[in-house]
Design a protein around this motif. Structure first.
Motif, short mmCIF file in Angstrom:
data_model
loop_
_atom_site.label_atom_id
_atom_site.label_comp_id
_atom_site.label_asym_id
_atom_site.label_seq_id
_atom_site.Cartn_x
_atom_site.Cartn_y
_atom_site.Cartn_z
N GLY A 71 0.80 -1.23 0.00
CA GLY A 71 0.00 0.00 0.00
C GLY A 71 0.83 1.28 0.00
O GLY A 71 0.31 2.35 0.29
N GLN A 72 2.13 1.16 -0.34
CA GLN A 72 2.97 2.36 -0.29
C GLN A 72 2.77 3.24 -1.52
O GLN A 72 2.53 2.75 -2.62
CB GLN A 72 4.45 1.97 -0.18
N LYS A 73 2.90 4.57 -1.30
CA LYS A 73 2.84 5.52 -2.43
C LYS A 73 4.25 6.07 -2.66
O LYS A 73 4.99 6.27 -1.70
CB LYS A 73 1.89 6.67 -2.10
N ARG A 74 4.60 6.29 -3.91
CA ARG A 74 5.94 6.79 -4.21
C ARG A 74 5.89 7.92 -5.20
O ARG A 74 5.09 7.93 -6.14
CB ARG A 74 6.82 5.67 -4.78
N ILE A 102 3.25 6.79 -7.98
CA ILE A 102 2.70 5.43 -8.00
C ILE A 102 2.00 5.18 -6.67
O ILE A 102 2.55 5.50 -5.61
CB ILE A 102 3.80 4.36 -8.21
N ASN B 82 10.07 10.72 0.86
CA ASN B 82 9.12 9.65 0.56
C ASN B 82 9.74 8.28 0.85
O ASN B 82 9.15 7.42 1.53
CB ASN B 82 8.76 9.78 -0.93
N ASN B 86 8.56 6.18 4.03
CA ASN B 86 7.92 4.89 3.68
C ASN B 86 8.57 3.74 4.44
O ASN B 86 7.88 2.87 4.98
CB ASN B 86 8.08 4.61 2.18
N VAL B 100 -0.80 0.01 6.58
CA VAL B 100 -0.86 1.47 6.74
C VAL B 100 -1.18 2.09 5.39
O VAL B 100 -0.69 1.64 4.36
CB VAL B 100 0.50 2.00 7.26
N TYR B 102 -0.79 5.44 3.06
CA TYR B 102 0.14 6.57 3.01
C TYR B 102 -0.40 7.66 2.09
O TYR B 102 -1.04 7.37 1.10
CB TYR B 102 1.49 6.14 2.42
#
Lengths: 329, 169
Positions: A71-74, A102, B82, B86, B100, B102
């Motif tokens: 679920g990470q955004k980059r 992304i 980021n 992260n 989680v 983000y």
């Protein structure tokens, strides 16, 4: 509704790709069709790395993986990565700059990765131009600073001998007096004048005299300590300020050293020139505590010395008339 | 990256920076574990970091009053923030076994007092990790500030107690 969303997606001014967990392309919008000349029909259902080879790189593969499974955004900047999707026709790819975002999208219990490509080529080009302008301005600013330093130096130094001029002497003498006052020390001002310098100029010409003045300044400098100050007032007149002096005897020793330094000839344009020097001396704080007055009293002493006996030094005497040009015995 | 100090609400992070502006790359996170994390650098350190990242020679900043951060520099800092946030928040998620959510990173050039105001409103608990890391032989210092909701702090404490019980049998 799907049709409306589809139309909206096709009209946005960014490249939009959606991939599923197998990294197969699910959505490929019109912006990408126009930019890459790869149609929806050609891209949908294909592996993303087949259509966009950069997504085969480990770094972008991992980013997609983390978006899909964690679920990470980059955010990936064009300044670092340059570009992610390229036109199919060979162009100057190196000029293209794209930012990319992304993130995960959840729909019907499936996770997808949404890839957004923003073309920032013209924006970054303007930024780089701005950077260059800033660099040019910084270089010019540095140049101005250097010029200012040169002008300041020229304003405070004698152009012939490069010694401090009268203005800088005034500033430095004030500081030296303050220092002597704080440390309860003596300070001596030596007024020096070359004997018969006019004859050198008359007999050999001014270039000759100028060269002699330069040599004299070097020889005087060699007679004093680094903490002392040598200044040229103009013509053949020099001032030495001796700081951190304990006794009047110390001043006499240095004055004697200067007189003796002139016993050897100066070699000017391959010619030996003999010239002597006369010195008048005033002392802080016994003669005066005023900087201008110290110079004036040293001048008086020098003038008296020159009238009675050249090639030697004389301390100021408080009994004298202050006007250096007044009648003397 | 080294975590050199842990600081619960003693505001020691203020000592990391001199007065003036700081560059902050921040991300919000939520869904069970909620808060906002900041990666904060003094501008001269941020500039060094950007210079090292783009492969330009890293020279000491001669005049700290003239630090020029342009859009591209801020984009690079946004990406670095980021990446680091992260990783950190992801580890919290792993520890708590929570997925989680983000936000995308935001980049700001802010004064320290504004940071303080943003972070301290509503009595938010702050976990401050003073960090430094070495990049291309250049030592960069900054701070990671993590503001957590009260529930998230409770979750963390519960997990710490659980781990402690497991360790002590």
């Amino acid at each position: 509704m799907d049709s409306l969303l589809s139309q909206v997606l096709d009209q946005v001014n960014i490249g939009t790709i959606v991939v599923d967990q197998n990294l197969d392309i699910v959505i490929w919008n019109t912006w990408l069709e126009q930019f890459t000349h790869i149609l929806k029909e050609q891209s949908i259902g294909q592996k993303i790395k087949t259509i966009c080879p950069r997504f085969g790189d480990k770094i972008f593969h991992e980013i997609l993986h983390k978006a899909l499974f964690f679920g990470q955004k980059r955010f990936c900047s064009g300044a670092l990565h340059h570009n992610f999707v390229l036109p199919s026709k060979k162009t100057n790819d190196d000029m293209i700059r794209q930012n990319m975002q992304i993130g995960p999208v959840y729909y019907n219990e499936h996770t997808y990765a949404l890839i957004q490509i923003m073309d920032v080529t013209s924006h970054l080009s303007r930024v780089y131009q701005l950077k260059n302008v800033i660099k040019t301005l910084e270089a010019e600013n540095e140049h101005i600073k250097i010029s200012e330093g040169i002008y300041k130096r020229q304003a405070l130094h004698d152009c012939l001998t490069k010694l401090p001029n009268r203005t800088l002497l005034g500033e430095q003498l004030n500081l030296a007096i303050s220092y002597a006052q704080r440390n309860a020390e003596l300070l001596a001002v030596l007024f020096l004048d070359l004997d018969e310098f006019k004859q050198v100029n008359d007999n050999f010409g001014h270039p000759y005299g100028d060269e002699l003045l330069r040599s004299v300044s070097e020889r005087l400098q060699s007679c004093i300590r680094k903490s002392d100050l040598l200044s040229r007032l103009g013509g053949d007149e020099f001032i030495i300020v001796l700081s951190q002096i304990k006794t009047k005897q110390d001043v006499s020793i240095i004055a004697e050293k200067v007189i003796r330094a002139f016993e050897h000839p100066f070699k000017i344009f391959d010619q030996a020139v003999y010239i002597s020097i006369s010195i008048g001396i005033s002392l802080y704080p016994s003669d005066t505590q005023d900087p201008e007055d110290l110079i004036k009293k040293a001048d008086t002493a020098m003038y008296r010395r020159k009238k009675s006996r050249k090639k030697s030094f004389l301390f100021f005497d408080g009994e004298w008339d202050l006007d250096p040009r007044s009648e003397i015995d | 990256m080294t975590v050199s100090e842990l600081d619960f609400s003693e505001y020691k992070y203020l000592s990391v920076f001199s007065s003036g502006h700081v560059v902050s790359s921040s991300m919000s996170f939520g869904n069970g574990f909620q808060g906002k994390a900041f990666l904060v650098f003094p501008p001269e350190q941020a500039k060094l970091l950007v210079t090292a990242c783009v492969g330009e020679p890293v020279l000491p900043v001669e005049n700290e009053n003239i630090i020029c951060l342009v859009d591209t520099d801020l984009d690079i800092l946004r990406e670095i923030g980021n990446l680091i946030i992260n990783a950190i928040i992801g580890e919290f998620g792993n520890l708590l076994n929570i997925r989680v959510e983000y936000s995308l990173p935001e980049i700001e050039l802010i004064s320290l007092s504004e940071t303080q105001k943003i972070l301290l409103e509503n009595d938010i608990y702050i976990l401050v990790l003073h960090t430094s890391f070495t990049l291309s032989k250049t030592r960069i210092t900054g701070a990671v500030l993590i503001a957590l909701s009260l529930n998230s702090v409770s979750l963390l404490l519960e997990k710490v107690n659980e781990l402690s019980e497991d360790l002590n049998g």
